[in-house]
Enzyme design. Sequence first.
Site, mmCIF file in Angstrom:
data_model
loop_
_atom_site.group_PDB
_atom_site.id
_atom_site.type_symbol
_atom_site.label_atom_id
_atom_site.label_comp_id
_atom_site.label_asym_id
_atom_site.label_seq_id
_atom_site.Cartn_x
_atom_site.Cartn_y
_atom_site.Cartn_z
ATOM 1 N N ASP A 1 8.764 -4.599 -4.343
ATOM 2 C CA ASP A 1 7.817 -4.474 -3.328
ATOM 3 C C ASP A 1 8.102 -2.965 -2.657
ATOM 4 O OD1 ASP A 1 6.325 -4.830 -1.095
ATOM 5 O OD2 ASP A 1 7.303 -6.410 -0.488
ATOM 6 N N VAL A 2 6.955 -2.302 -2.792
ATOM 7 C CA VAL A 2 7.421 -0.977 -2.150
ATOM 8 C C VAL A 2 7.199 -0.914 -0.822
ATOM 9 C CG1 VAL A 2 6.731 0.605 -4.286
ATOM 10 C CG2 VAL A 2 4.919 0.020 -2.715
ATOM 11 N N ASN B 1 -0.543 4.315 -5.179
ATOM 12 C CA ASN B 1 -1.580 3.306 -5.595
ATOM 13 C C ASN B 1 -1.582 2.006 -4.745
ATOM 14 O OD1 ASN B 1 -4.091 2.564 -7.049
ATOM 15 N ND2 ASN B 1 -2.865 1.176 -8.077
ATOM 16 N N TYR C 1 -7.506 -1.403 8.155
ATOM 17 C CA TYR C 1 -7.741 -0.839 6.995
ATOM 18 C C TYR C 1 -8.311 0.778 7.243
ATOM 19 C CZ TYR C 1 -8.503 -0.494 1.765
ATOM 20 O OH TYR C 1 -8.519 -0.021 0.474
ATOM 21 N N LYS D 1 -5.726 3.877 6.162
ATOM 22 C CA LYS D 1 -6.396 4.753 4.811
ATOM 23 C C LYS D 1 -6.733 6.096 5.398
ATOM 24 C CE LYS D 1 -5.934 2.092 1.095
ATOM 25 N NZ LYS D 1 -5.020 2.580 -0.084
ATOM 26 N N THR E 1 -11.924 -4.662 -8.657
ATOM 27 C CA THR E 1 -10.710 -4.895 -9.022
ATOM 28 C C THR E 1 -10.261 -6.320 -8.412
ATOM 29 O OG1 THR E 1 -9.846 -3.948 -6.719
ATOM 30 C CG2 THR E 1 -10.089 -2.487 -8.755
#
Length: 265
Positions: free
Chosen positions: A59-60, A86, A151, A155, A186
């Site tokens: 988990d980054v 990503n 979000y 971003k 996706t």
Amino acid sequence: MQIDGKRVLITGGTSGIGLAAAHLLQEKGARLFVTGRRPDALAAALDALGPGARGLAADVASDAGRAATLEAALAALGGLDVLVNNAGAVRAGRLEETGAAEIRAMVEVDLLAPILLTRAALPALRASGDAMVVNVASGIALVGVPFYATYAAVKAGLAHFGEALRRELLGEGVHVLTLYPSATDTPMMRTSRAGPDLGFVKETAQEVAAALVAGMEADALDVRRLSEQRAQMVALNRADPAALDARFRELKPALAAAVKDHSAL
């Protein structure tokens, strides 16, 4: 950038854009290390990529996960030429109905993790002499969309992080590229019911990945995959934001219903 022989670390590389990019980069001769949180998804991705690819379930968003990821990638690849940030998380809906934990998850995965992982990877990237950081932002970073307030914030923050870092690293052997995908077919989009009538025209992950890899090869500053509807929104937002506000006011009821269950955390 010449892809052949490059050592590439892709976070969130077990599905979607990350996995599609991994396949294309591998075809061009890159050596791959992919990460994802789920061991089963990682195993499936590595099986699809073949024996040349390596990876780690981590988990980054956590300090330990980032440290383990970078340590394992450097050990497996013998260095690092390309870092693709990503991994992503999203929770749509009205801000006051979005939980604090959901907000923190978006901040930590979409913004804090890329910044801290990039910082940790910079010594290895500098040692490459011909390196690149790829940040996967979003078309929503270019035009704020109702019910995506957090979000959009993270971003857009990631996009400006990349822009500033690119200028900071000019002439030092590390290029920074930002990808702005629109709606992409996706797993991250499975719980969204927003369609073209609401400005969400989906591309395949393979189409987005192909554009990204072409941008990497061209040392592009950014790669924008905007549908005609989304591009029109971006242009109108610059020319007459009040007009776009009025358009979104018309769309709000339908958009709210379409994205109220959109979650991938």
